[in-house]
Design a protein around this motif. Structure first.
Motif, PDB file in Angstrom:
ATOM      1  N   LYS A   3       9.505  54.262 -29.173  1.00  0.00           N
ATOM      2  CA  LYS A   3       8.450  55.607 -29.048  1.00  0.00           C
ATOM      3  C   LYS A   3       7.355  54.828 -29.120  1.00  0.00           C
ATOM      4  CE  LYS A   3       7.613  60.244 -30.454  1.00  0.00           C
ATOM      5  NZ  LYS A   3       7.875  61.236 -31.417  1.00  0.00           N
ATOM      6  N   ILE A   4       6.435  54.842 -28.167  1.00  0.00           N
ATOM      7  CA  ILE A   4       5.182  53.897 -28.190  1.00  0.00           C
ATOM      8  C   ILE A   4       4.184  54.632 -27.836  1.00  0.00           C
ATOM      9  CG2 ILE A   4       4.143  51.966 -26.998  1.00  0.00           C
ATOM     10  CD1 ILE A   4       6.780  50.885 -26.473  1.00  0.00           C
ATOM     11  N   ASP A   5       2.841  54.628 -28.317  1.00  0.00           N
ATOM     12  CA  ASP A   5       1.643  55.412 -27.828  1.00  0.00           C
ATOM     13  C   ASP A   5       0.945  54.002 -27.463  1.00  0.00           C
ATOM     14  OD1 ASP A   5      -0.900  56.280 -27.510  1.00  0.00           O
ATOM     15  OD2 ASP A   5      -0.713  57.729 -29.023  1.00  0.00           O
ATOM     16  N   GLY A   6       0.469  53.648 -26.392  1.00  0.00           N
ATOM     17  CA  GLY A   6      -0.115  52.895 -25.683  1.00  0.00           C
ATOM     18  C   GLY A   6      -1.506  52.705 -25.364  1.00  0.00           C
ATOM     19  N   HIS A   7      -2.105  53.692 -25.776  1.00  0.00           N
ATOM     20  CA  HIS A   7      -3.583  53.890 -25.619  1.00  0.00           C
ATOM     21  C   HIS A   7      -4.308  54.763 -26.414  1.00  0.00           C
ATOM     22  CE1 HIS A   7      -6.575  54.918 -21.907  1.00  0.00           C
ATOM     23  NE2 HIS A   7      -7.303  54.501 -22.956  1.00  0.00           N
ATOM     24  N   VAL A   8      -4.733  53.867 -27.348  1.00  0.00           N
ATOM     25  CA  VAL A   8      -5.358  54.683 -28.504  1.00  0.00           C
ATOM     26  C   VAL A   8      -6.752  54.005 -28.936  1.00  0.00           C
ATOM     27  CG1 VAL A   8      -5.102  55.227 -31.138  1.00  0.00           C
ATOM     28  CG2 VAL A   8      -3.084  55.201 -29.707  1.00  0.00           C
ATOM     29  N   SER A 247      -1.837  58.451 -25.226  1.00  0.00           N
ATOM     30  CA  SER A 247      -2.475  59.682 -25.719  1.00  0.00           C
ATOM     31  C   SER A 247      -3.946  59.556 -25.173  1.00  0.00           C
ATOM     32  CB  SER A 247      -2.225  59.923 -27.198  1.00  0.00           C
ATOM     33  OG  SER A 247      -2.902  58.760 -27.750  1.00  0.00           O
ATOM     34  N   ASP A 248      -4.370  58.537 -25.121  1.00  0.00           N
ATOM     35  CA  ASP A 248      -5.977  58.398 -24.874  1.00  0.00           C
ATOM     36  C   ASP A 248      -6.764  58.899 -26.009  1.00  0.00           C
ATOM     37  OD1 ASP A 248      -8.234  57.442 -23.882  1.00  0.00           O
ATOM     38  OD2 ASP A 248      -8.090  58.259 -22.089  1.00  0.00           O
ATOM     39  N   ALA A 249      -5.953  58.782 -27.241  1.00  0.00           N
ATOM     40  CA  ALA A 249      -6.505  59.508 -28.507  1.00  0.00           C
ATOM     41  C   ALA A 249      -7.907  59.007 -28.722  1.00  0.00           C
ATOM     42  CB  ALA A 249      -5.674  59.444 -29.515  1.00  0.00           C
ATOM     43  N   HIS A 250      -8.835  59.848 -29.146  1.00  0.00           N
ATOM     44  CA  HIS A 250     -10.306  59.504 -29.642  1.00  0.00           C
ATOM     45  C   HIS A 250     -10.551  60.210 -30.975  1.00  0.00           C
ATOM     46  CE1 HIS A 250     -10.947  58.280 -25.606  1.00  0.00           C
ATOM     47  NE2 HIS A 250     -12.258  57.569 -25.755  1.00  0.00           N
ATOM     48  N   ILE A 251      -9.598  60.889 -31.279  1.00  0.00           N
ATOM     49  CA  ILE A 251      -9.715  61.593 -32.767  1.00  0.00           C
ATOM     50  C   ILE A 251      -8.011  61.222 -33.129  1.00  0.00           C
ATOM     51  CG2 ILE A 251     -11.345  63.016 -32.622  1.00  0.00           C
ATOM     52  CD1 ILE A 251      -9.333  65.292 -32.027  1.00  0.00           C
ATOM     53  N   ALA A 252      -7.700  60.922 -34.570  1.00  0.00           N
ATOM     54  CA  ALA A 252      -6.503  60.686 -35.113  1.00  0.00           C
ATOM     55  C   ALA A 252      -5.594  61.805 -34.705  1.00  0.00           C
ATOM     56  CB  ALA A 252      -6.688  60.397 -36.656  1.00  0.00           C
TER      57      ALA A 252
END
Length: 268
Positions: A3-8, A247-252
């Protein structure tokens, strides 16, 4: 399956939040992720003037060593619970290929992962940020002649990014390939959109690259679809192109956001 988030993104992003690296890591662990890549916006090349009003599109070059240091430290801190990778989201900017290759040559060895994205478009010797605001998209469409022409310019630039020779450290994952849809409720996509995206996917397949399956569009008021949208994502999957959730998350708190959409469209 991992389970990967590759864009943070990180607190080093000038247009992001001050949330600490460990906050992203701890949220990823709580959500059951086993791998996370910090992909901060790489410094823009020398000689390129950031076209957004606050000149805050990327990590300043003066902070790059601190970024590398801090990510390496958090990698060690969470190594038992989460594989953390050090990466960059690198901008492809037409006309600055040599400078981008030079950056990658200098920092490529420390990169565990990376994304190649298009945000800036060249039109008649000036650069414009495609996704900064709906007003900016409207102005660019006035200059190009129509929203359709802006979509066309974006996709042509993405094509150049896929084909560009940026050296041996060129990122092998193409970021948010349908970002032109960010304001699609205001500026609908042209009828030929899927046909054009299909041709881009064939180039991605031939190059052996991956796609960023980016859920940020789901959180945008005038979009509400991921990049790529469902029909394009299904085609990419059928073509055997790896789609890496981001996710392209810019907030945690956005770490891992809308992962269930990725599961439904890509993993099923």
């Amino acid at each position: 399956m991992k389970k990967i988030d590759g864009h943070v993104h990180t607190p080093f992003c000038p247009h992001g939040s001050s949330d600490a690296l460990h906050e992203y890591a701890e949220r990823a662990i709580r959500l059951g992720f086993t791998e996370l890549t910090f992909t901060e916006h790489a410094p823009l090349p020398a000689g390129f003037t950031d076209p957004v009003p606050d000149k805050d599109s990327s990590l300043p070059l003066t902070r790059i060593e601190q970024y590398i240091h801090d990510v390496q430290e958090v990698k060690k801190e969470y190594s038992k619970d989460l594989m953390i990778k050090l990466g960059f989201e690198v901008d492809y900017i037409e006309g600055f290929e040599a400078a981008t290759a030079s950056f990658l040559d200098e920092y490529g060895e420390v990169m565990d992962d990376g994304i190649l994205s298009v945000h800036f478009l060249l039109h008649r010797s000036s650069y414009y940020c495609l996704d900064y605001s709906e007003e900016g998209f409207a102005e660019l469409s006035r200059l190009t002649g129509s929203p359709e022409k802006t979509y066309e310019l974006y996709y042509k630039t993405v094509e150049r990014s896929i084909l560009a020779d940026l050296g041996k450290y060129k990122p092998k994952r193409i970021g948010h390939i349908t970002l032109a849809h960010k304001f699609k409720k205001l500026f609908p996509a042209p009828e030929w959109d899927f046909m054009t995206v299909s041709r881009l996917l064939e180039l991605v397949r031939k190059a052996g690259y991956e796609l960023d399956y980016n859920t940020a569009g789901l959180r945008k008021t005038n979009c509400r679809v991921p990049y790529p949208y469902e029909k394009a994502a299904v085609l990419a999957r059928e073509m055997g192109i790896p789609l890496v959730y981001g996710s392209d998350a810019h907030i945690a708190s956005d770490t891992g956001a809308d992962y269930e959409t990725y599961e439904e469209m890509v993993i099923k």
